[in-house]
Design an enzyme around this catalytic site. Structure first.
Site, mmCIF file in Angstrom:
data_model
loop_
_atom_site.group_PDB
_atom_site.id
_atom_site.type_symbol
_atom_site.label_atom_id
_atom_site.label_comp_id
_atom_site.label_asym_id
_atom_site.label_seq_id
_atom_site.Cartn_x
_atom_site.Cartn_y
_atom_site.Cartn_z
ATOM 1 C CD GLU A 1 -7.366 -9.336 16.121
ATOM 2 O OE1 GLU A 1 -5.702 -9.193 17.238
ATOM 3 O OE2 GLU A 1 -7.014 -9.302 15.970
ATOM 4 C CB CYS B 1 -5.604 -4.952 17.797
ATOM 5 S SG CYS B 1 -5.886 -6.078 16.164
HETATM 6 P P1 NDP Z 1 -14.939 -5.912 23.816
HETATM 7 O O1 NDP Z 1 -14.094 -6.554 24.174
HETATM 8 O O2 NDP Z 1 -15.887 -5.029 25.619
HETATM 9 O O3 NDP Z 1 -15.416 -5.683 22.342
HETATM 10 C C1 NDP Z 1 -15.468 -6.845 22.123
HETATM 11 C C2 NDP Z 1 -16.810 -7.737 21.615
HETATM 12 O O4 NDP Z 1 -17.003 -8.173 22.396
HETATM 13 C C3 NDP Z 1 -17.943 -7.448 21.299
HETATM 14 O O5 NDP Z 1 -19.055 -7.674 20.555
HETATM 15 C C4 NDP Z 1 -19.116 -6.627 22.645
HETATM 16 O O6 NDP Z 1 -20.472 -6.843 22.574
HETATM 17 C C5 NDP Z 1 -18.518 -8.331 23.162
HETATM 18 N N1 NDP Z 1 -18.667 -8.568 24.646
HETATM 19 C C6 NDP Z 1 -17.803 -7.444 25.401
HETATM 20 N N2 NDP Z 1 -18.765 -8.468 26.535
HETATM 21 C C7 NDP Z 1 -18.635 -9.480 26.500
HETATM 22 C C8 NDP Z 1 -19.794 -10.546 27.340
HETATM 23 N N3 NDP Z 1 -19.579 -9.921 29.135
HETATM 24 N N4 NDP Z 1 -19.600 -11.870 26.675
HETATM 25 C C9 NDP Z 1 -19.508 -11.787 25.602
HETATM 26 N N5 NDP Z 1 -19.040 -11.033 24.688
HETATM 27 C C10 NDP Z 1 -18.859 -10.088 24.970
HETATM 28 O O7 NDP Z 1 -14.521 -4.129 23.684
HETATM 29 P P2 NDP Z 1 -14.332 -2.279 23.666
HETATM 30 O O8 NDP Z 1 -15.872 -2.420 22.649
HETATM 31 O O9 NDP Z 1 -15.047 -2.451 24.766
HETATM 32 O O10 NDP Z 1 -12.476 -2.137 24.109
HETATM 33 C C11 NDP Z 1 -12.130 -2.240 24.660
HETATM 34 C C12 NDP Z 1 -10.720 -2.680 24.575
HETATM 35 O O11 NDP Z 1 -10.847 -3.151 23.867
HETATM 36 C C13 NDP Z 1 -10.144 -0.391 23.567
HETATM 37 O O12 NDP Z 1 -10.242 -0.285 24.026
HETATM 38 C C14 NDP Z 1 -9.579 -2.612 23.397
HETATM 39 O O13 NDP Z 1 -7.897 -1.873 24.222
HETATM 40 C C15 NDP Z 1 -9.815 -3.070 23.212
HETATM 41 N N6 NDP Z 1 -9.888 -3.927 21.481
HETATM 42 C C16 NDP Z 1 -9.713 -4.086 20.845
HETATM 43 C C17 NDP Z 1 -9.643 -4.591 19.382
HETATM 44 C C18 NDP Z 1 -9.481 -5.958 18.848
HETATM 45 O O14 NDP Z 1 -8.571 -5.271 17.945
HETATM 46 N N7 NDP Z 1 -8.021 -6.518 18.734
HETATM 47 C C19 NDP Z 1 -10.915 -4.206 19.094
HETATM 48 C C20 NDP Z 1 -11.852 -3.523 20.548
HETATM 49 C C21 NDP Z 1 -11.166 -3.106 21.343
HETATM 50 P P3 NDP Z 1 -20.721 -5.076 23.384
HETATM 51 O O15 NDP Z 1 -20.384 -3.997 21.773
HETATM 52 O O16 NDP Z 1 -22.339 -5.484 22.910
HETATM 53 O O17 NDP Z 1 -20.002 -4.752 25.012
#
Ligand code: NDP
Length: 453
Positions: free
Chosen positions: A227, A261
């Site tokens: 998602e 999102c």
């Molecule tokens: P991320 O996609 O980086 O984070 C989401 C999850 O993935 C967190 O638990 C994060 O952990 C984890 N993650 C990050 N990098 C890795 C990796 N290499 N391998 C495995 N897991 C990983 O989102 P951000 O918080 O950086 O937000 C950035 C952008 O993502 C936002 O601006 C938005 O555009 C989008 N987003 C979309 C969401 C939605 O509801 N669909 C929710 C949040 C963000 P950690 O925090 O430790 O990096």
């Protein structure tokens, strides 16, 4: 170390050591053992855990909501609503899981043939900070009801929420280890995905991380539900109730400080009503109360992290540089924490950042179009396909147009929102698979054919 930082002040609230490889090993060993026993229990017994979890969530709503607001900054009233929704989802699946997972008889050349829904095993959930309880419970309630176990890798900025969720399950009486929080950073995730005790992966987050995690899980041939991001269009046709559309548009964009999102991000408006829409939208946005999110009157708190605020600032500046007209806001606020002024951009075009990129914060982009045809073309001119809203008084026409919109959900004369009763998910770079409803509970099941000769 994993740090919990209050985005309203920038102060560090708490710090946690990451779980060691030994602690991860123990968690996975316990989870797989607990899940094996859990899978043998009948559904009516499993769902008692959900009913209890709903009770715990409601009893401690004030504490959990305050934790959400402290860690990621959403207005406290919205944090309370988030906890309520988690409880609703638990109750919903407690009531419906048995019906959704009932064996289905299929007529074939067998004496009897049927389809049954067995659990897959232990699912790794990688979750984001924007709805730190809801994103997890949306997945967890149906997954547990279906007989799975789960381990959670939550976003690094919400470790206290991650631990509190573990407490909810413990207090509700979950078997030891059936659900565990792993406090780990991104670099530790690949090994967990590859671990043979993990059966499947679900991720809510950015498209970039979705693609990475999907490739890692794909290499292991493990099922995924993704998602990811969205750049939802909110189409206002000339025959719409423009004032009502503008009121709903304000909520659809600025709820959760725009960090959702399924927030409406691109407001695609027929030229003949665009001035009226922009005026009504600006009036509503100007009336939003920007303040400390613990203030019950506050509509807009800080963004969750400094880098997210900086990303939005860059997107707005680049859009204005490319010719967008700034109607409101357009800058960070001069106060501690990661606040950004509620912003409205007018005359945005597809080449601009506010159209081409996902804007994850309090900024609305208005795009003016000639007619409905151009509106649909531009609505689809995005790499994303999560939700869409369409405003018109002509419902027959709306039904037809809805089928041409590339999205996982189209809401006519309303605001895109998740609902436990309805499937939720996207197409294109918004991901694949579905959560919620009957489709959601079946994602982490083995859809098994049983044939009797
Ligand atoms: P991320 O996609 O980086 O984070 C989401 C999850 O993935 C967190 O638990 C994060 O952990 C984890 N993650 C990050 N990098 C890795 C990796 N290499 N391998 C495995 N897991 C990983 O989102 P951000 O918080 O950086 O937000 C950035 C952008 O993502 C936002 O601006 C938005 O555009 C989008 N987003 C979309 C969401 C939605 O509801 N669909 C929710 C949040 C963000 P950690 O925090 O430790 O990096």
């Amino acid at each position: 170390m994993i740090h919990s930082i209050n985005p309203s002040t920038g102060d560090t609230l708490a710090s946690f050591d990451e779980h060691t490889p030994d602690a991860i090993e123990q968690a996975l060993a316990q989870a797989v053992q607990a899940q094996r026993d859990w899978a043998k229990r009948p559904i009516p017994e499993r769902v008692q855990l959900l009913t209890k979890a709903a009770e715990v969530l409601r009893a401690k709503k004030a504490d959990y909501a305050a934790l959400i607001t402290a860690e990621m900054g959403k207005p406290i009233v919205e944090a309370e609503a988030e906890i309520e929704k988690c409880a609703w989802n638990c109750d919903f699946y407690a009531e419906k899981a048995e019906e959704f997972l009932a064996p289905e008889i299929v007529v074939s050349n067998a004496a009897e043939s049927s389809v049954v829904f067995d659990p897959l095993g232990v699912v790794l959930a990688i979750m984001p900070w924007n709805y730190p309880f809801w994103q997890l419970f949306r997945f967890l309630a149906p997954a547990l009801a279906a007989g799975n176990g789960a381990v959670l890798k939550h976003a690094s900025n919400v470790p206290q929420c991650a631990l509190a969720i573990e407490d909810v399950l413990r207090e509700a009486g979950a078997p030891d280890g059936l659900f565990r929080t792993l406090l780990i950073g991104p670099s530790a995730v690949e090994a967990v995905i590859a671990d043979p005790r993990i059966a499947a992966v679900t991720l809510t987050g950015s498209t970039e991380v979705g693609s990475l995690v999907a490739s890692q899980a794909g290499r292991q041939l493990k099922k995924q539900v993704l998602e990811l991001g969205g750049s939802d269009p909110f189409i206002v046709l000339a025959d719409a109730d423009v004032k009502e559309a503008a009121a709903v548009a304000t909520r659809a964009r600025f709820l959760n400080v725009g960090q959702s999102c399924i927030a409406a991000k691109r407001f695609i408006v027929e030229e003949s009503v665009a001035d009226e829409f922009v005026a009504a939208l600006c009036a509503r946005v100007e009336a939003l109360v920007v303040d400390d999110p613990m203030n019950r009157e506050s509509n807009i708190g800080p963004m969750a992290r400094a880098n997210l605020r900086d990303d939005l600032k860059s997107q707005i500046e680049r859009s204005i540089g490319a010719g967008a007209e700034l109607r409101l806001g357009g800058k960070p606020l001069d106060r501690p924490g990661f606040y950004y002024a509620p912003t409205v951009l007018d005359r945005v075009t597809p080449d601009m950042a506010a159209f081409a990129e996902e804007t994850f914060g309090p900024a609305a982009a208005v795009i003016r179009v000639r007619d409905a045809e151009e509106a649909i073309t531009l609505a689809n001119a995005t790499e994303f396909g999560l939700g869409a809203a369409l405003w018109t008084r002509d419902i027959d026409r709306a039904r037809q147009l809805a089928r041409r919109i590339e999205a996982g959900a189209v809401f006519i004369n309303g605001m895109v929102a998740s609902d436990p009763r309805l499937p939720f998910g996207g197409i294109k770079k918004s991901g694949y698979g579905r959560e919620l409803g009957e489709f959601g509970i079946r994602e982490f099941t083995n859809i098994k054919t049983v044939w009797i000769g």
